[in-house]
Design a protein around this motif. Structure first.
Motif, PDB file in Angstrom:
ATOM      1  N   ASP A   1      54.847  45.336  14.660  1.00  0.00           N
ATOM      2  CA  ASP A   1      54.499  44.344  15.857  1.00  0.00           C
ATOM      3  C   ASP A   1      55.567  44.413  16.902  1.00  0.00           C
ATOM      4  O   ASP A   1      56.793  44.063  16.664  1.00  0.00           O
ATOM      5  CB  ASP A   1      54.334  42.867  15.241  1.00  0.00           C
ATOM      6  CG  ASP A   1      54.083  41.914  16.540  1.00  0.00           C
ATOM      7  OD1 ASP A   1      53.854  42.370  17.739  1.00  0.00           O
ATOM      8  OD2 ASP A   1      53.578  40.877  16.376  1.00  0.00           O
ATOM      9  N   PRO A   2      55.249  45.046  18.104  1.00  0.00           N
ATOM     10  CA  PRO A   2      56.280  45.343  19.028  1.00  0.00           C
ATOM     11  C   PRO A   2      56.930  43.878  19.253  1.00  0.00           C
ATOM     12  O   PRO A   2      58.192  43.946  19.895  1.00  0.00           O
ATOM     13  CB  PRO A   2      55.583  45.675  20.193  1.00  0.00           C
ATOM     14  CG  PRO A   2      54.343  46.231  19.657  1.00  0.00           C
ATOM     15  CD  PRO A   2      53.899  45.661  18.473  1.00  0.00           C
ATOM     16  N   GLU A   3      56.306  42.678  19.309  1.00  0.00           N
ATOM     17  CA  GLU A   3      57.134  41.510  19.756  1.00  0.00           C
ATOM     18  C   GLU A   3      57.960  41.227  18.532  1.00  0.00           C
ATOM     19  O   GLU A   3      59.209  40.656  18.918  1.00  0.00           O
ATOM     20  CB  GLU A   3      55.861  40.330  19.779  1.00  0.00           C
ATOM     21  CG  GLU A   3      54.955  40.502  20.663  1.00  0.00           C
ATOM     22  CD  GLU A   3      55.613  40.367  22.334  1.00  0.00           C
ATOM     23  OE1 GLU A   3      56.728  39.738  22.520  1.00  0.00           O
ATOM     24  OE2 GLU A   3      55.110  41.105  23.144  1.00  0.00           O
ATOM     25  N   ARG A   4      57.995  41.533  17.318  1.00  0.00           N
ATOM     26  CA  ARG A   4      58.956  41.357  16.396  1.00  0.00           C
ATOM     27  C   ARG A   4      60.149  42.495  16.689  1.00  0.00           C
ATOM     28  O   ARG A   4      61.205  41.972  16.611  1.00  0.00           O
ATOM     29  CB  ARG A   4      58.354  41.762  14.798  1.00  0.00           C
ATOM     30  CG  ARG A   4      57.045  40.934  14.611  1.00  0.00           C
ATOM     31  CD  ARG A   4      57.377  39.506  13.942  1.00  0.00           C
ATOM     32  NE  ARG A   4      58.435  39.111  13.171  1.00  0.00           N
ATOM     33  CZ  ARG A   4      58.062  39.102  11.710  1.00  0.00           C
ATOM     34  NH1 ARG A   4      56.873  39.146  11.348  1.00  0.00           N
ATOM     35  NH2 ARG A   4      59.103  39.002  11.084  1.00  0.00           N
ATOM     36  N   VAL A   5      59.934  43.670  17.192  1.00  0.00           N
ATOM     37  CA  VAL A   5      60.764  44.341  17.464  1.00  0.00           C
ATOM     38  C   VAL A   5      61.697  43.900  18.673  1.00  0.00           C
ATOM     39  O   VAL A   5      62.924  43.957  18.601  1.00  0.00           O
ATOM     40  CB  VAL A   5      60.443  45.849  17.838  1.00  0.00           C
ATOM     41  CG1 VAL A   5      61.638  46.825  18.320  1.00  0.00           C
ATOM     42  CG2 VAL A   5      59.853  46.498  16.521  1.00  0.00           C
TER      43      VAL A   5
END
Length: 176
Positions: free
Chosen positions: A9-13
């Motif tokens: 998930d890009p938000e987690r990155v």
């Protein structure tokens, strides 16, 4: 991590970058996540970066693009016995086969799935700068990445000596 980094998930990155666990450069290099100057995920640039990373995988494995264009997204398929996040054992066909979540049949399950996968080999330092930073014994080990030859999802990695055979983790075969 677990699974293909391009699935994260890009938000987690972005949270990892905000917490200073990784740099924005490594977020783009490993996970294909592009952030704005304010630290927010840039969705269109992230989609493009991930497509480019899949294309780089295809080229590193020496595989031709199916129609001369870049590798495209796919619709997930998750039926069959799940062996990993992206690899399935499909008993519904004859012969029994390994299949990627994209629906691509890798090949008959009588052979190890890695024999059907696209493969690329790299110096172990590809994992990160902290791996052998002084280059001691450089070249003694290599990083091997195995991909679906259709969607170029990362199926497995291994670290081994360059002259060693591919690890046969398929000995856990489900073939009757």
């Amino acid at each position: 991590g677990y699974g293909d980094p391009l699935d994260r998930d890009p938000e987690r990155v972005a949270q990892d970058v905000e917490r200073r666990l990784v740099t924005p450069e490594w977020a783009a290099r490993v996970w294909g996540v592009v952030l704005t100057h304010g630290g927010a995920v840039d969705p269109s640039s992230t989609e493009e970066a991930r497509a480019q990373l899949r294309e780089e995988r295809r080229q590193a494995a020496g595989c031709p693009a199916p129609d001369g264009t870049r590798v495209r997204a796919w619709e997930p398929r998750t039926d069959g016995v799940r062996l990993s996040e992206a690899l399935f054992y499909d008993r519904s066909s004859e012969p029994v086969v390994y299949r990627c979540r994209c629906g691509h049949t890798l090949g008959p399950a009588q052979l190890p799935y890695k024999a059907h996968a696209a493969q690329a080999r790299f110096p172990v330092q590809r994992i990160g700068p902290e791996v052998n930073p002084h280059g001691i014994g450089d070249g003694r080990f290599e990083l091997r990445e195995f991909y679906c030859p259709s969607c170029f999802t990362l199926l497995e990695i291994e670290i081994a000596r360059p002259a060693s055979p591919v690890l046969d983790d398929a000995r856990l075969s489900l073939v009757p």
